[in-house]
Enzyme design. Structure first.
Site, PDB file in Angstrom:
ATOM      1  N   SER A  22     -29.740 -48.308  23.632  1.00 50.63           N
ATOM      2  CA  SER A  22     -30.138 -49.539  22.935  1.00 50.63           C
ATOM      3  C   SER A  22     -30.453 -49.246  21.465  1.00 50.63           C
ATOM      4  O   SER A  22     -30.877 -48.138  21.134  1.00 50.63           O
ATOM      5  CB  SER A  22     -31.397 -50.070  23.638  1.00 50.63           C
ATOM      6  OG  SER A  22     -31.642 -51.406  23.323  1.00 50.63           O
ATOM      7  N   PRO A  23     -30.249 -50.216  20.566  1.00 47.52           N
ATOM      8  CA  PRO A  23     -30.584 -49.954  19.164  1.00 47.52           C
ATOM      9  C   PRO A  23     -32.067 -49.621  18.990  1.00 47.52           C
ATOM     10  O   PRO A  23     -32.924 -50.319  19.529  1.00 47.52           O
ATOM     11  CB  PRO A  23     -30.227 -51.266  18.455  1.00 47.52           C
ATOM     12  CG  PRO A  23     -29.975 -52.272  19.523  1.00 47.52           C
ATOM     13  CD  PRO A  23     -29.673 -51.540  20.781  1.00 47.52           C
ATOM     14  N   GLN A  99     -25.852 -52.223  15.125  1.00 46.12           N
ATOM     15  CA  GLN A  99     -26.510 -53.532  15.082  1.00 46.12           C
ATOM     16  C   GLN A  99     -26.790 -53.864  13.615  1.00 46.12           C
ATOM     17  O   GLN A  99     -27.414 -53.067  12.917  1.00 46.12           O
ATOM     18  CB  GLN A  99     -27.831 -53.465  15.853  1.00 46.12           C
ATOM     19  CG  GLN A  99     -28.527 -54.806  15.956  1.00 46.12           C
ATOM     20  CD  GLN A  99     -29.914 -54.674  16.578  1.00 46.12           C
ATOM     21  OE1 GLN A  99     -30.736 -53.907  16.091  1.00 46.12           O
ATOM     22  NE2 GLN A  99     -30.181 -55.428  17.615  1.00 46.12           N
ATOM     23  N   TYR A 186     -36.486 -61.658  13.348  1.00 43.24           N
ATOM     24  CA  TYR A 186     -35.835 -61.391  12.063  1.00 43.24           C
ATOM     25  C   TYR A 186     -35.069 -62.644  11.624  1.00 43.24           C
ATOM     26  O   TYR A 186     -35.121 -63.676  12.295  1.00 43.24           O
ATOM     27  CB  TYR A 186     -34.979 -60.125  12.169  1.00 43.24           C
ATOM     28  CG  TYR A 186     -35.849 -58.950  12.584  1.00 43.24           C
ATOM     29  CD1 TYR A 186     -36.975 -58.607  11.824  1.00 43.24           C
ATOM     30  CD2 TYR A 186     -35.623 -58.248  13.764  1.00 43.24           C
ATOM     31  CE1 TYR A 186     -37.826 -57.574  12.221  1.00 43.24           C
ATOM     32  CE2 TYR A 186     -36.473 -57.219  14.161  1.00 43.24           C
ATOM     33  CZ  TYR A 186     -37.570 -56.895  13.380  1.00 43.24           C
ATOM     34  OH  TYR A 186     -38.426 -55.895  13.777  1.00 43.24           O
ATOM     35  N   ARG A 234     -27.522 -59.863  19.964  1.00 43.45           N
ATOM     36  CA  ARG A 234     -28.819 -59.702  20.648  1.00 43.45           C
ATOM     37  C   ARG A 234     -29.676 -60.917  20.344  1.00 43.45           C
ATOM     38  O   ARG A 234     -29.845 -61.291  19.178  1.00 43.45           O
ATOM     39  CB  ARG A 234     -29.537 -58.423  20.208  1.00 43.45           C
ATOM     40  CG  ARG A 234     -30.948 -58.344  20.788  1.00 43.45           C
ATOM     41  CD  ARG A 234     -31.599 -56.984  20.686  1.00 43.45           C
ATOM     42  NE  ARG A 234     -31.174 -56.121  21.795  1.00 43.45           N
ATOM     43  CZ  ARG A 234     -31.808 -55.012  22.179  1.00 43.45           C
ATOM     44  NH1 ARG A 234     -32.895 -54.620  21.536  1.00 43.45           N
ATOM     45  NH2 ARG A 234     -31.366 -54.284  23.183  1.00 43.45           N
ATOM     46  N   ARG A 332     -36.474 -46.583  25.374  1.00 45.98           N
ATOM     47  CA  ARG A 332     -37.461 -45.494  25.445  1.00 45.98           C
ATOM     48  C   ARG A 332     -37.071 -44.410  26.432  1.00 45.98           C
ATOM     49  O   ARG A 332     -37.352 -43.229  26.206  1.00 45.98           O
ATOM     50  CB  ARG A 332     -38.837 -46.094  25.760  1.00 45.98           C
ATOM     51  CG  ARG A 332     -39.392 -46.865  24.566  1.00 45.98           C
ATOM     52  CD  ARG A 332     -40.563 -47.720  24.947  1.00 45.98           C
ATOM     53  NE  ARG A 332     -40.155 -48.814  25.823  1.00 45.98           N
ATOM     54  CZ  ARG A 332     -40.999 -49.635  26.442  1.00 45.98           C
ATOM     55  NH1 ARG A 332     -42.294 -49.470  26.275  1.00 45.98           N
ATOM     56  NH2 ARG A 332     -40.556 -50.610  27.199  1.00 45.98           N
TER      57      ARG A 332
END
Ligand SMILES: Cc1cc2nc3c(=O)[nH]c(=O)nc-3n(C[C@H](O)[C@H](O)[C@H](O)COP(=O)(O)O)c2cc1C
Length: 390
Positions: A22-23, A99, A186, A234, A332
């Site tokens: 994942s980014p 991304q 964002y 996303r 993670r």
């Protein structure tokens, strides 16, 4: 058949398995340029066997950076460093994704490992550059954060074109997949959510109006990409706040994304306001965002990525077997164990002789791992290998 290790194609790109790194922002670029740290960091994942490795959120403009440490592709000079990362990722057999993002009203904040909040006087003394962010409206993200300047119509065109130019540079760097970041508060997500977008023009108000700018960006980026290049988006499937963006909105939005040629919706949540922040959500429980990926997959009829507290190969496999998502994104767990995919293959009995490992490691593991297996013992940990050698 283990679905996690079934290949899957998006347009002209075939992933060897369903596991995605994942980014993850590393906040370690200098003036938007990647450094040797990034090469080493992404190199680990290149050896780790994931089908797709994401390069972290990368800014489309200098002032769109969330932090001073974000990488960018807003100028041509930044392509070369990214090209090296792509080369490293592909050398391990993974496909490379990036991304791309504009931080909007959450721009110009602290690097996550220095506090993950607004810049303080001390950060500025330490040399962090600060600037006034832009957003849909003049409402800050949270207390202490700067009040953003609402983007004018010309400003919107400029941001849209910056996304297009960045996507083109990403193509020159050799990326296989592009993802637009429309999550976590964002810029593009803040246009979607009624908790951040208070505009009175055609970009605010109704759901249709709030979706307008993110869809304009999607349309323009899709048109700039080769038809063989997949485009992912996303989203934050919910704001987790009453009166905010809800899963029903995400289903409507995902249908529109599909119409525009988006190939997969990567289903995250939160981040738009402190109360629904991603950090607050990261402890919610295993697979807590999977229901969103499932609903969008079925109701918008588009491929989805599941992300968030997916830890074990068995859980990931069940999500796929139950038809709840098409790809499994891990963040993670990958920091903790970059070889997660190879260990998962081992778990399912798929690497009989460690063929999927880099050959430089695999021959050694086959030798000592084989000895342990012959004794019916677990392969966990170097101690075990050492014992086997004795
Ligand atoms: C260090 C770190 C950096 C992150 N940076 C990004 C990012 O650049 N873009 C993004 O969409 N999500 C980012 N995330 C969120 C992750 O991609 C992921 O959605 C989240 O951590 C939940 O997955 P996990 O439980 O497997 O960690 C980041 C997470 C971590 C831990």
């Amino acid at each position: 058949m283990v679905k996690l290790f079934e290949s899957i194609a998006f347009r002209g790109v075939e992933l060897s398995n369903r596991i995605v790194v994942s980014p993850m922002g590393m906040y370690s670029a200098v003036n938007g340029y990647v450094t040797p740290f990034h090469l080493v960091h992404y190199g680990k994942f290149a050896q780790g066997g994931a089908g797709l490795v994401f390069v972290e959120q990368t800014s489309v403009t200098r002032k769109g950076r969330i932090t001073n440490g974000d990488p960018g592709l807003w100028e041509d000079g930044q392509i070369d460093g990214m090209r090296q990362i792509v080369h490293v990722i592909k050398s391990g057999g993974s496909k490379a994704a990036i991304q791309i993002n504009h931080g909007g009203r959450k721009s110009s904040q602290q690097r996550a490992f220095r506090g993950n909040s607004h810049l303080t006087d001390r950060d500025i003394e330490m040399g962090e550059e600060t600037w006034v962010p832009t957003g849909p409206s003049d409402v800050p993200f949270s207390d202490g954060f700067q009040t953003p300047i609402p983007l004018s119509k010309d400003g919107l065109v400029g941001v849209r074109d910056a996304f297009v130019a960045t996507a083109r540079r990403a193509m020159l760097a050799g990326f296989d997949v592009i993802e637009l970041h429309m999550a976590h508060g964002y810029l593009l997500q803040s246009f979607l959510s009624p908790l951040a977008n208070f505009r009175t023009d055609e970009y605010g108000g109704s759901l249709e109006n709030r979706m307008r700018f993110p869809l304009e960006v999607t349309r323009a980026v899709r048109a700039a990409l080769p038809s063989s290049t997949p485009l992912f988006v996303r989203i934050s499937a919910t704001d987790w706040i009453d009166g905010g963006w809800e899963i029903e909105d995400s289903v409507v939005f995902s249908r529109k994304l599909k119409e525009l040629g988006v190939d997969l919706v990567d289903c995250s949540t939160g981040g738009n306001l402190r109360a629904g922040s991603t950090n607050a959500n990261l402890g919610r429980g295993p697979g807590y965002q999977v229901p969103f990926a499932e609903r969008i997959r079925h109701e918008a009829d588009i491929a989805t990525g599941a992300v968030g507290m997916i830890r074990t190969p068995d859980f990931a496999e069940k999500v796929l077997q139950d038809g709840r998502a098409d790809l499994i994104f891990l963040a993670r767990q990958m920091l903790y164990n970059p070889f997660w995919a190879l260990h998962a293959a081992e778990h399912f009995g798929l690497t009989g002789n460690f063929e999927q490992w880099p050959e430089q490691y695999g021959w050694w593991l086959a030798k000592w791992g084989g000895a342990l297996r012959a004794k019916g013992e677990s392969l966990d940990g170097m101690e075990r290998y050492r014992e086997a050698a004795e």
